[in-house]
Scaffold this active site. Sequence first.
Site, PDB file in Angstrom:
ATOM      1  N   CYS A 146      28.051  25.367  63.069  1.00 41.03           N
ATOM      2  CA  CYS A 146      27.527  24.498  63.872  1.00 41.03           C
ATOM      3  C   CYS A 146      28.123  24.776  65.312  1.00 41.03           C
ATOM      4  CB  CYS A 146      27.300  23.026  63.590  1.00 41.03           C
ATOM      5  SG  CYS A 146      26.970  21.994  65.028  1.00 41.03           S
TER       6      CYS A 146
ATOM      7  N   CYS B 250      21.600  21.863  69.852  1.00 46.01           N
ATOM      8  CA  CYS B 250      21.910  22.970  68.616  1.00 46.01           C
ATOM      9  C   CYS B 250      22.659  23.895  69.268  1.00 46.01           C
ATOM     10  CB  CYS B 250      20.724  23.269  67.545  1.00 46.01           C
ATOM     11  SG  CYS B 250      21.554  24.267  66.366  1.00 46.01           S
TER      12      CYS B 250
END
Length: 326
Positions: free
Chosen positions: A77, A228
Amino acid sequence: MLIDLIKCHGSNNDFLLIDETDRNYKFDDFKRRDLALALCDRENSLGADGILFIRPSKVADAQYRIFNSDGTEASMCGNGLRCAGRYVCEKLGVDEAVIETLKANLQVRKHEEIFSGIPTYQVEISPVTFDLKDLPLNLEQDMLIQEKIPALSEELTFTALAVPNPHLTAVVSKDRLDSDLQTELSVKVNQPNDLFPDGVNVSFIRLLEKGSIFVRTYERGVGYTNACGTAMSASTLVTCLMNENELEQPINVYNNGGMVQCAAHKEGDTFTIDLIGNATFVYSAQIEVDFNVDGILEEILEQEDFNEDVQYEKLQEHAKKYLSRF
């Protein structure tokens, strides 16, 4: 059990960070999953998109693992890596470090501020692959770059890539972005289906002007988040491959949580992407957790604010003002 943690965010993609190196918590993956399910619940607990677990590493300065709010583990991530990178760098008293992730050892470094008064870090996003087997995406071809998937849409053109999280991207108009189409597609490919057996992150990209794009992402295992990091990185590369933006040049990437910068690089047949943005610490807390057969019981014992969100709100206002032009 007493657990110390930090609430943090990258582009308002928020996390709870727990350092396993200083305390012998003895978590196994079942407990990490259970912690994510319990503590990330926004209605009944602290709330977050996931938990970042900082662990010792034999091959890097630290290892980090991320468990999504639904208890699944993500390969990587980018927004979380910025937060983890800042934590590790400040703990070690350095400006750059190498963080071990599930798929690669990635560099993180302190960067000049992307906006006044905001702690900013640059992280490496790699490996990058367009091989459909790496997502996986079940089609009778090896790659999908600016092509249609009739089973999903007769109108949209898609690019599929893994960075290393799997992403499906489409450049869309404002009308398409404002419609329910992204939600419909995202739910379809993240429920049991023949195309994406492991699910996929779905990003809609809107071209703003040269050097600027807007990205909204439905994340596998989470749903819509404010941003994101790997999706913004993947989307930047896609726009460069379309010749809408240029390799080696920083691209401003706007999102519902603010703004970051991404730069895509190519060396031979290999792509890498730099993700540059905030790593904001919201508060530190100590909680008492009781693992039992019925789940997890927790109580917040202490909480201390970092007061960094005040400045980040100014970046958000700047981003909203810019986007209002389009």
